[in-house]
Enzyme design. Structure first.
Site, PDB file in Angstrom:
ATOM      1  N   ASP A 297       1.023  -1.279  -0.060  1.00  0.00           N
ATOM      2  CA  ASP A 297      -0.031  -0.114  -0.039  1.00  0.00           C
ATOM      3  C   ASP A 297       0.962   1.310  -0.074  1.00  0.00           C
ATOM      4  OD1 ASP A 297      -2.053   1.622   0.002  1.00  0.00           O
ATOM      5  OD2 ASP A 297      -3.207   0.789   1.603  1.00  0.00           O
TER       6      ASP A 297
HETATM    7  C1  BGC Z   1      -4.976   3.550  -0.222  1.00  0.00           C
HETATM    8  C2  BGC Z   1      -5.044   2.374  -1.435  1.00  0.00           C
HETATM    9  C3  BGC Z   1      -4.845   3.247  -2.652  1.00  0.00           C
HETATM   10  C4  BGC Z   1      -3.641   3.657  -2.600  1.00  0.00           C
HETATM   11  C5  BGC Z   1      -3.207   4.177  -3.945  1.00  0.00           C
HETATM   12  C6  BGC Z   1      -3.778   4.193  -0.288  1.00  0.00           C
HETATM   13  O1  BGC Z   1      -3.636   5.363   0.694  1.00  0.00           O
HETATM   14  O2  BGC Z   1      -5.068   2.750   1.338  1.00  0.00           O
HETATM   15  O3  BGC Z   1      -6.209   1.782  -1.092  1.00  0.00           O
HETATM   16  O4  BGC Z   1      -5.146   2.199  -3.772  1.00  0.00           O
HETATM   17  O5  BGC Z   1      -3.385   4.578  -1.298  1.00  0.00           O
HETATM   18  O6  BGC Z   1      -3.839   5.488  -4.053  1.00  0.00           O
END
Ligand code: BGC
Length: 766
Positions: A297
């Site tokens: 993530d």
């Molecule tokens: C979120 C993810 C997301 C990623 C990219 C993160 O902060 O938890 O779900 O896909 O950002 O934007």
């Protein structure tokens, strides 16, 4: 742009086709037309790569500069640009639009030594430009076909815009409405989540053609169990809960062929998911045989330092890579340290090769080696985005997502003419909020508002008064937050409008950006002065239809008691106002059912229907004598239970029958129930099947959803619905730490919500 393979690659393809051994320059085999197994092609590319290039494939950067503008000269953007040219970037996120995607892909393909194409990711969560209902709302449709179609629309628009990978679906089972991200998933039940996960994966990935994108199942795992519903908080769950509740939707999505997974910010049993070998290597890649890759993530590798698990970014990179996190999203830990860690013997070369193989594998499957510009067609982009058929598709799923919570005094459906209608609430006139959270590619102001929808669908006299703003709080990066907790200056105008009306439609709830990532709430009431507005209007005109716009269950006990009609209309996307109007006017008979329980009070959360019994279950009333499990100030049951949802039709359940009262391994029981539509209007009902395993090697929930059927029943018609129960239906993760069926006694329950009382016993012998 016509793409032609570089000459040396063509030569390599030929060499491979002829079976030559893999030496540096004859080793790349790219064309799928050569009919070589993908693994061989992947190996041939791998054989050409330096360690730095391999690490580069594991590195993902966020979009950085005006890509079609001047080349960045210094700072982070310049560094990323330099890395891109060296072949040290495997993927980009948050770059969209054919022009920009193509510009970056061109650098990767034409200017790097090996020309390995990039994969472009983006959070296409519920639509790209044409926005579908938020996922929690779509889950309320229980309509797998409509959900799959909605994902297909999102994929088509995103792919037409140059993207080939979406960071969706989120399949986190969510029990705590305070957590802002409940809007992104399918609610509190693992079975419903699993079925919807499969529909979404199929919808996104389709035939993996030029209008499909790779899915990314997230967040692996446990993220939604953040303590106290506070985003990014510590997670404390048992192995039993992990396997029986959290993991099943992930497994279902992996089995459905999802190409990628995303790990999560949280720790699990003291080990951050990103550095968790047990989760990623043993369960996902080992037990489940997952062949795709895992992306971290955002920054989650670096965040292991703040967790107190890694001493610095280098150690974090080592731990993440060794645990099976294949791609680093924006921590820069891999690009800065991984090559050195391999040279120092701290990360085995095999772990790097395994990660790169997985990433290349997905790129091959997507056809990016055949044509890196597969998704980059300006004409297609223009012709695809915003198509009328997509508008129709999102309208269809939007109306199916609406849940009729309460309907008394026959206020609904509204008459189409001759009524004086007052519409009150800032959300009624809002063309942005219905787009909800996570709709980064959609333009503000592009949703049909409730007011517009209502005007379009009738010849009634409609007056509008705002009444009050929605209190938002800090919910966005920019300036679009409106904070209003006390301003009641609009009340008088609203009262006037309500006084002369036959029916008052009050559109209240949460702003679209009040849920989503980082938007946890400690309270679940109507924000700001909206509750006061509701009560003020009620005093002058009680004929109120309350239309809720929200991204999570809310606590609305006063409304439930006093307001005659309540419609849960979530945030329904681009066609929101039209969908709501169709339901209010009866052009569509509501069929949605809640995917999450609505609490009476925030103190009840986490609240979910599939809870355990406890040794002192009691009756859950505040009047219960003291030493029973209950609250002394509120009833334990939900205000509206999981699976609840009314219709303009009336459905009666009877005649629950089992083909046998016992079955053994390889056998089955057929359950049947009669459902009668005793009203004068045709309607749709979601018939739900629940089981209770009465005693087991580990305690089981009081009821668990095990099947459902969405069925249309004509006015006056009785339909017999059947379900099969077999060994698979009763399996769970037992005290032996494996999925198996245990002999014992069960109860089957069938009805139109989880609060059903129609039940019958059966037993299983093995
Ligand atoms: C979120 C993810 C997301 C990623 C990219 C993160 O902060 O938890 O779900 O896909 O950002 O934007």
């Amino acid at each position: 742009m016509k793409y032609t393979l570089p000459k040396y690659i063509l030569a390599a393809c030929l060499a491979i086709a002829l079976g030559c051994s893999s030496t540096k320059h004859n080793a790349i085999a790219t064309k799928n037309s050569l009919q070589l197994p993908i693994d061989r092609k992947v190996d041939s590319v791998l054989a050409l790569m330096t360690l730095e290039e391999k690490v580069g494939q594991m590195n993902q950067y966020n979009g950085f500069w005006d890509v079609t503008g001047p080349v960045p000269k210094n700072g982070a953007a310049a560094l990323k640009y330099d890395h891109l040219k060296k072949g040290w970037v495997g993927s980009m996120l948050n770059v969209k639009g054919v022009k920009d995607v193509k510009a970056l892909q061109k650098i990767a393909v034409e200017e790097t030594r090996l020309g390995i194409p990039l994969i472009f990711g983006f959070d296409v969560i519920h639509g790209y430009k044409t926005i579908s209902p938020i996922p929690l709302a779509e889950a309320a449709s229980w309509d797998l076909e409509a959900i799959e179609k909605s994902a297909q629309i999102a994929a088509a628009e995103a792919a037409a815009s140059g993207l080939n990978w979406t960071f969706a679906p989120m399949v986190d089972v969510s029990r705590d409405a305070r957590w802002g991200r409940v809007m992104e998933g399918a609610g509190e039940d693992p079975y419903l989540n699993s079925r919807i996960a499969v529909a979404r994966v199929k919808g996104f990935q389709g035939d993996l053609g030029e209008l499909s994108v790779a899915a990314c199942v997230k967040h692996f795992a446990g993220y939604s169990f953040a303590e106290a519903g506070k985003d990014y908080n510590t997670v404390e769950v048992s192995n039993n809960t992990l396997h029986n509740i959290i993991l099943p939707p992930f497994k279902a999505a992996a089995d459905a062929g999802a190409l990628t997974f995303m790990n999560s910010f949280n720790e699990l049993d003291g080990i951050p998911a990103t550095g968790n070998i047990h989760l990623q290597r043993q369960i996902l890649k080992g037990d489940w045989g997952f062949k795709g890759f895992v992306v971290s993530d955002w920054g989650s590798i670096g965040e292991m330092i703040a967790h107190g698990y890694s001493k610095d970014l280098k150690e974090a990179a080592m731990q993440a890579a060794n645990a099976g996190s294949d791609m680093d999203m924006e921590s820069h830990g891999y690009i800065e340290h991984l090559a050195a860690l391999v040279r120092e013997g701290k990360v085995p070369q095999d772990n790097i090769d395994d990660a790169v193989r997985r990433i290349l594998h997905v790129k091959f499957i997507l056809g990016l080696f055949d044509d890196p510009y597969k998704y980059c067609n300006e004409v297609r982009e223009q012709q695809t985005i915003g198509k009328q058929e997509f508008q129709d598709g999102v309208l269809d799923v939007a109306k199916k997502s609406i849940v009729l919570l309460k309907n008394e005094k026959n206020l609904l459906p509204l008459k189409k003419t001759g009524q004086k209608i007052a519409v009150i609430g800032a959300l009624a006139n809002d063309k942005t909020s219905p787009l909800g959270s996570w709709r980064i590619a959609a333009d503000d102001g592009t949703a049909v508002s409730v007011l517009e929808g209502l005007k379009q669908y009738s010849g009634n006299t409609i007056t509008y008064a705002k009444g009050a703003d929605v209190a938002v709080g800090t919910v966005a990066f920019g300036s679009e937050t409106k904070i209003n907790t006390t301003d009641k200056s609009g009340f008088a105008e609203a009262v006037n409008a309500a006084k002369g009306a036959d029916v008052v439609i009050m559109v209240l709830g949460e702003h679209g950006l009040q849920t989503g990532e980082g938007r946890s709430r400690s309270d679940l009431n109507l924000p700001g002065v909206q509750q006061e507005l509701l009560q003020t209007i009620y005093k002058v005109n009680p004929n109120i239809v309350l239309v809720l716009n929200n991204g999570r269950p809310l606590t609305i006990p006063w409304a439930a008691q006093n307001i005659p009609s309540i419609v849960e209309a979530w945030q329904l996307g681009t066609q929101s106002g039209n969908a709501i109007a169709q339901v209010l006017y009866g052009d569509y008979n509501p069929s949605g059912k809640l995917p999450m329980s609505f609490p009476r009070s925030v103190g009840q959360v986490p609240l979910y229907y599939n809870h355990k019994s406890t040794g002192r279950p009691g009756n859950g009333q505040p009047t219960e004598s003291v030493f029973w499990s209950h609250y002394i100030d509120v009833e334990s049951s939900p205000l509206y239970p999981f699976g609840h949802g009314l219709s303009y039709s009336k459905f009666e359940y009877s005649n629950l029958k089992l083909s046998n009262t016992t079955f053994a391994k390889d056998g089955k029981i057929t359950v049947s129930v009669d459902v009668k539509n005793s009203s004068k209007v045709d309607g749709k009902e979601v018939v739900q099947l629940y089981l209770h395993d009465l005693f087991a090697s580990v305690t089981r929930p009081v009821k668990e959803l095990k099947g459902f059927e969405l069925t249309e029943i004509k006015a006056g018609q009785t339909k017999t619905i059947t379900f099969a129960i077999n060994q698979k239906t009763i399996e769970f993760y037992t005290a032996n730490n494996k999925w198996e069926a245990e002999a014992g006694d069960f109860k089957v329950m069938v009805g139109g919500s989880s609060a059903t009382s129609l039940e019958a016993p059966f037993s299983y012998t093995n």
